[in-house]
Design an enzyme around this catalytic site. Structure first.
Site, mmCIF file in Angstrom:
data_model
loop_
_atom_site.group_PDB
_atom_site.id
_atom_site.type_symbol
_atom_site.label_atom_id
_atom_site.label_comp_id
_atom_site.label_asym_id
_atom_site.label_seq_id
_atom_site.Cartn_x
_atom_site.Cartn_y
_atom_site.Cartn_z
ATOM 1 N N LYS A 164 4.245 4.937 4.135
ATOM 2 C CA LYS A 164 3.569 6.159 3.670
ATOM 3 C C LYS A 164 4.550 7.121 3.017
ATOM 4 O O LYS A 164 4.177 7.871 2.115
ATOM 5 C CB LYS A 164 2.808 6.823 4.818
ATOM 6 C CG LYS A 164 1.586 6.014 5.232
ATOM 7 C CD LYS A 164 0.440 6.848 5.775
ATOM 8 C CE LYS A 164 -0.793 5.960 5.912
ATOM 9 N NZ LYS A 164 -1.916 6.580 6.578
ATOM 10 N N LYS A 168 -3.713 -5.728 3.396
ATOM 11 C CA LYS A 168 -4.783 -5.274 4.292
ATOM 12 C C LYS A 168 -5.837 -4.471 3.527
ATOM 13 O O LYS A 168 -5.506 -3.737 2.608
ATOM 14 C CB LYS A 168 -4.104 -4.455 5.414
ATOM 15 C CG LYS A 168 -4.904 -3.336 6.006
ATOM 16 C CD LYS A 168 -4.114 -2.511 6.995
ATOM 17 C CE LYS A 168 -4.260 -1.038 6.625
ATOM 18 N NZ LYS A 168 -4.437 -0.113 7.704
ATOM 19 N N LYS A 221 -8.712 2.030 3.361
ATOM 20 C CA LYS A 221 -9.531 3.122 2.816
ATOM 21 C C LYS A 221 -8.917 3.701 1.558
ATOM 22 O O LYS A 221 -9.601 4.165 0.673
ATOM 23 C CB LYS A 221 -9.553 4.286 3.813
ATOM 24 C CG LYS A 221 -10.458 4.125 4.969
ATOM 25 C CD LYS A 221 -10.540 5.485 5.672
ATOM 26 C CE LYS A 221 -10.461 5.355 7.162
ATOM 27 N NZ LYS A 221 -9.239 5.810 7.776
HETATM 28 P P1 ATP Z 1 -5.575 4.569 5.441
HETATM 29 O O1 ATP Z 1 -5.769 3.685 4.235
HETATM 30 O O2 ATP Z 1 -5.957 6.002 5.232
HETATM 31 O O3 ATP Z 1 -4.244 4.360 6.094
HETATM 32 P P2 ATP Z 1 -6.962 2.715 7.125
HETATM 33 O O4 ATP Z 1 -8.097 2.055 6.410
HETATM 34 O O5 ATP Z 1 -5.725 1.920 7.330
HETATM 35 O O6 ATP Z 1 -6.677 4.098 6.481
HETATM 36 P P3 ATP Z 1 -7.000 3.953 9.781
HETATM 37 O O7 ATP Z 1 -7.729 5.234 9.951
HETATM 38 O O8 ATP Z 1 -5.506 4.009 9.708
HETATM 39 O O9 ATP Z 1 -7.563 3.148 8.529
HETATM 40 O O10 ATP Z 1 -7.412 2.941 10.941
HETATM 41 C C1 ATP Z 1 -8.489 3.077 11.812
HETATM 42 C C2 ATP Z 1 -8.595 1.835 12.666
HETATM 43 O O11 ATP Z 1 -8.998 0.717 11.870
HETATM 44 C C3 ATP Z 1 -7.275 1.407 13.321
HETATM 45 O O12 ATP Z 1 -7.524 0.928 14.619
HETATM 46 C C4 ATP Z 1 -6.782 0.309 12.445
HETATM 47 O O13 ATP Z 1 -5.946 -0.595 13.140
HETATM 48 C C5 ATP Z 1 -8.067 -0.350 12.024
HETATM 49 N N1 ATP Z 1 -7.951 -0.997 10.715
HETATM 50 C C6 ATP Z 1 -7.642 -0.395 9.542
HETATM 51 N N2 ATP Z 1 -7.649 -1.265 8.523
HETATM 52 C C7 ATP Z 1 -7.969 -2.487 9.072
HETATM 53 C C8 ATP Z 1 -8.130 -3.811 8.526
HETATM 54 N N3 ATP Z 1 -7.981 -4.040 7.244
HETATM 55 N N4 ATP Z 1 -8.464 -4.796 9.369
HETATM 56 C C9 ATP Z 1 -8.638 -4.559 10.708
HETATM 57 N N5 ATP Z 1 -8.489 -3.345 11.275
HETATM 58 C C10 ATP Z 1 -8.160 -2.316 10.472
#
Ligand code: ATP
Ligand code: LTN
Length: 332
Positions: free
Chosen positions: A114, A196, A199
């Site tokens: 980040k 991965k 969002k």
């Molecule tokens: P950002 O892109 O803003 O970092 P993010 O999509 O990674 O957001 P988070 O809010 O960091 O989402 O994660 C919320 C939950 O979803 C956490 O428990 C994280 O481990 C899970 N998670 C996020 N992305 C994935 C994915 N691609 N597959 C499985 N679990 C996920």
């Protein structure tokens, strides 16, 4: 409370939840509620580690709260609150920060990622964010933390902080365990299946949002990047197909061999359509319930106000003991 184990988890309101968030984390929040005592939060304090537009953050926070309810968090069974409403998290975070080493935080891969991505704003909150996450968990002395695999390192840090505190001040914190689903702990991007699903991906076709309508879901799956052979089977090197099979398996309960047999002799087009329709149909009731809840602002307010009161009552007991243990004078 009874002798059930305690679960705690959080999610950042940085946008609409993706299918990755749902499969990796949020979906399990609902299914765990009967077996465990569950406490969940919308982690808005975490969200401001990267720049947020205030009005949008407020909106995203309320949407996330309603969406968690729509995804199955039941307020009769669980506590659901907004992190910034419960002051004990910030209070405990300070104490835990004084028991965390600079070197440990420097090793966090999410910080490295980040800070590269937001090179113009490498603020100290971004650096110390895992300490606040440890506080979220330890303020309730939680046993288990359901998260996707990308959060494992932060959870290990929370355990190390708890252990260090216990060594210095006497046994107090439980060492929280990660609860990572066997299937779908890392859902991959539909456009680059080595990455991965996230969002914050700029390519809208890379991720399915939980609130996407049926046509959008199907269209995105149709465009998913796969490979040049035509066999639906789970094998190393077939990242795109492996990802789609995992998603299909999570929603249908079918194992990989059954899925391979189902699509034997058919092309990727048929398979992608089946995955798209299955996912869209499973998300449909969530979308409907979300639309209903988000209209009712008064009800939502009642829910998050009560949630915060319960969470405060619970965590205050823990944090008061921590304050005493480190040598702060007890309040009268
Ligand atoms: P950002 O892109 O803003 O970092 P993010 O999509 O990674 O957001 P988070 O809010 O960091 O989402 O994660 C919320 C939950 O979803 C956490 O428990 C994280 O481990 C899970 N998670 C996020 N992305 C994935 C994915 N691609 N597959 C499985 N679990 C996920
Ligand atoms: N940091 C997590 C969200 C989060 C969390 C928590 C997860 C905040 N507090 C406590 C588990 C327990 C994330 O960005 N995914």
């Amino acid at each position: 409370m009874d002798d059930k184990k305690l679960i705690l988890s959080g999610i950042q309101p940085t946008g609409t939840f993706t299918l990755g968030n749902y499969i990796g984390a949020v979906r399990n929040w609902g299914t765990l509620q009967d077996e465990y005592n569950c406490i969940y939060c919308v982690a808005d304090m975490h969200a401001i580690t990267v720049r947020q537009e205030p009005a949008k953050l407020r909106q995203n926070t309320l949407n996330s709260y309603a969406l968690l309810m729509a995804c199955g968090v039941d307020l009769e069974k669980s506590i659901l609150f907004i992190q910034s409403h419960v002051k004990t998290h910030a209070e405990l975070s300070w104490v835990l920060g004084c028991n965390t080493q600079f070197g440990e935080l420097s090793r966090m891969t999410q910080f490295k990622d980040k800070s590269q991505k937001h090179a113009d704003d490498v603020n100290s909150g971004l650096f110390t964010y895992p300490v606040l996450m440890a506080a979220d968990i330890l303020a309730y002395n939680a046993d288990l933390v359901p998260v996707g695999v990308d959060q494992k390192q932060h959870l290990e840090l929370a355990r190390n902080i708890a252990q260090r505190f216990n060594q210095r001040y006497g046994d107090f914190f439980k060492l929280p365990e990660p609860y990572i689903p066997k299937m779908g702990a890392k859902v991959m991007s539909l456009q680059d299946p080595t990455k991965k699903m996230s969002k914050s991906d700029e390519n809208p076709n890379a991720c399915i949002l939980i609130l996407d309508d049926k046509d959008t879901v199907i269209r995105k799956f149709k465009r998913a990047v796969t490979d040049s052979d035509a066999e639906v089977c789970f094998r190393e090197g077939k990242d795109g197909i492996n990802n789609l099979m995992t998603i299909y398996s999570v929603f249908t309960g079918k194992d990989m061999d059954t899925i391979t047999a189902e699509f034997a002799g058919k092309g990727y087009g048929d398979f992608k359509l089946a995955v798209g329709e299955t996912v869209a149909d499973s998300l449909e009731p969530i979308r409907t319930e979300f639309e209903r809840l988000i209209q009712d602002k008064a009800y939502l307010k009642k829910c998050y106000t009560e949630g915060a009161e319960k969470a405060l009552r619970y965590s205050q007991r823990v944090v008061s003991k921590v304050y005493h243990k480190v040598g702060f004078v007890d309040k009268g």
